[in-house]
Design an enzyme around this catalytic site. Structure first.
Site, PDB file in Angstrom:
ATOM      1  N   HIS A 172       0.794  -1.218  -0.164  1.00  0.00           N
ATOM      2  CA  HIS A 172      -0.182  -0.135   0.097  1.00  0.00           C
ATOM      3  C   HIS A 172       0.876   1.219  -0.020  1.00  0.00           C
ATOM      4  CE1 HIS A 172      -2.723  -2.823   2.179  1.00  0.00           C
ATOM      5  NE2 HIS A 172      -3.488  -2.467   1.391  1.00  0.00           N
ATOM      6  N   GLN A 175     -17.924  -7.078  -0.839  1.00  0.00           N
ATOM      7  CA  GLN A 175     -17.262  -8.064  -1.653  1.00  0.00           C
ATOM      8  C   GLN A 175     -16.678  -9.205  -1.045  1.00  0.00           C
ATOM      9  OE1 GLN A 175     -14.281  -4.648  -1.823  1.00  0.00           O
ATOM     10  NE2 GLN A 175     -12.851  -6.210  -1.601  1.00  0.00           N
TER      11      GLN A 175
HETATM   12  O1  PAF Z   1      -8.183  -3.794  -3.195  1.00  0.00           O
HETATM   13  C1  PAF Z   1      -8.950  -3.504  -2.207  1.00  0.00           C
HETATM   14  O2  PAF Z   1      -8.379  -3.169  -0.959  1.00  0.00           O
HETATM   15  C2  PAF Z   1     -10.368  -3.427  -2.221  1.00  0.00           C
HETATM   16  O3  PAF Z   1     -10.811  -4.448  -3.091  1.00  0.00           O
HETATM   17  C3  PAF Z   1     -10.888  -2.042  -2.655  1.00  0.00           C
HETATM   18  C4  PAF Z   1     -10.188  -1.514  -3.936  1.00  0.00           C
HETATM   19  C5  PAF Z   1     -10.401  -1.004  -1.568  1.00  0.00           C
HETATM   20  C6  PAF Z   1     -12.244  -1.867  -2.670  1.00  0.00           C
HETATM   21  O4  PAF Z   1     -12.766  -2.399  -1.586  1.00  0.00           O
END
Ligand code: PAF
Length: 283
Positions: free
Chosen positions: A37, A61
């Site tokens: 990140h 998700q």
């Molecule tokens: O990659 C992620 O951390 C997640 O899929 C995202 C893009 C923040 C969407 O919740």
């Protein structure tokens, strides 16, 4: 660094910046930040006037038997790392703010989600596309950056932005690996010491495949069999998929006569890990 906890505050912040002709770069995350990140934030920092990070564990998700409840959280550390990386605003919404009572809209993509991770995670990419759409409307970025470890996610976002005419430049950030090759992931935190060793089967099998392709092997099925035996040699592993596919359409490729995406997902204990690599055949 400002911390904005509601979508109204975030939107007001962005609108105020836009009024002053400031550009905004956006890195959406689910938190528990690691060097992967941070590298996205570092990539974004010089590109725009403002750098926004969102931290939101998006429930839509996750499938019913996935790790939503167990997903690791350390907001204090995340905020510390974000500030050190030069983030100017963190969007930290609550679930009810993003999905209020009676929420009922979903983004649907036709083909890309049916490949790779979409087989075992059928609702995943619909949830990702929907939350990313909402985040884009709230944060209003000029540029947004997504990690290439989630290659299929990146392709889906690119497709969605193109199809739905979002005026946002989408960039991919390179996979960041531990010194032994393991791709960084918040989910690595679930691994026991034993499982951590088995998790190396992903990156090592990719290296093995790349070497086979460099040596002239063109049949993806032959390399896939070798990878399967190799990964099964590690305890705690269960292969979800190994795919040699077209980097744009994600359709599988039998003969490797051009650049392909090699992507795989492997359960190591209860943790599902993914990795991938773009590989071109030797000339
Ligand atoms: O990659 C992620 O951390 C997640 O899929 C995202 C893009 C923040 C969407 O919740």
């Amino acid at each position: 660094m400002e911390i904005l906890k509601t979508k109204n505050l975030m939107q007001q912040w962005s609108k105020a910046r836009k009024k002053k002709d400031k550009t905004i770069c956006f890195v959406p995350t689910m938190g528990y930040l690691h060097q992967g990140h941070i590298s996205l934030l570092e990539k974004g920092k010089p590109l725009c006037d403002e750098l926004v990070l969102s931290i939101f564990i998006n429930p839509t998700q996750f499938g019913p038997n996935e790790d939503l409840a167990a997903y690791p959280v350390d907001i204090e550390k995340d905020l510390f790392l974000a500030e050190a990386a030069g983030v100017t605003a963190v969007f930290l919404p609550q679930k009810e703010d993003i999905y209020p009572h009676n929420f009922q809209t979903k983004i649907f993509l036709d083909r890309l989600p049916s490949y790779l991770c979409g087989h075992s995670r059928p609702i995943h990419f619909g949830g990702v596309a929907t939350v990313v759409t909402k985040l884009f409307h709230i944060v209003m970025p000029d540029v947004a950056i997504f990690g290439k470890k989630d290659y299929q996610q990146l392709q889906i976002i690119r497709q969605m932005v193109c199809d739905l005419d979002f005026d946002i430049k989408i960039l991919g950030g390179e996979i960041v690996r531990e010194s032994d090759g393991l791709a960084m992931s918040s989910r690595n935190a679930y691994l026991t010491a034993d499982q951590r060793e088995s998790a190396l089967s992903l990156s090592r099998s990719i290296q093995m495949a790349a070497a086979a392709i460099a040596n002239g092997e063109k049949k993806s099925g032959v390399i896939q069999n070798q990878m399967e035996s190799f990964i099964k040699g590690y305890p705690h592993t269960r292969i979800d998929y190994i795919s040699f596919c077209d980097p744009h359409t994600l359709e599988s490729v039998d003969i490797i006569d051009r650049q392909i995406l090699l992507a795989l997902a492997v359960h190591v204990g209860k943790t599902r890990l993914i990795d991938n690599c773009l590989i071109a055949p030797s000339q």
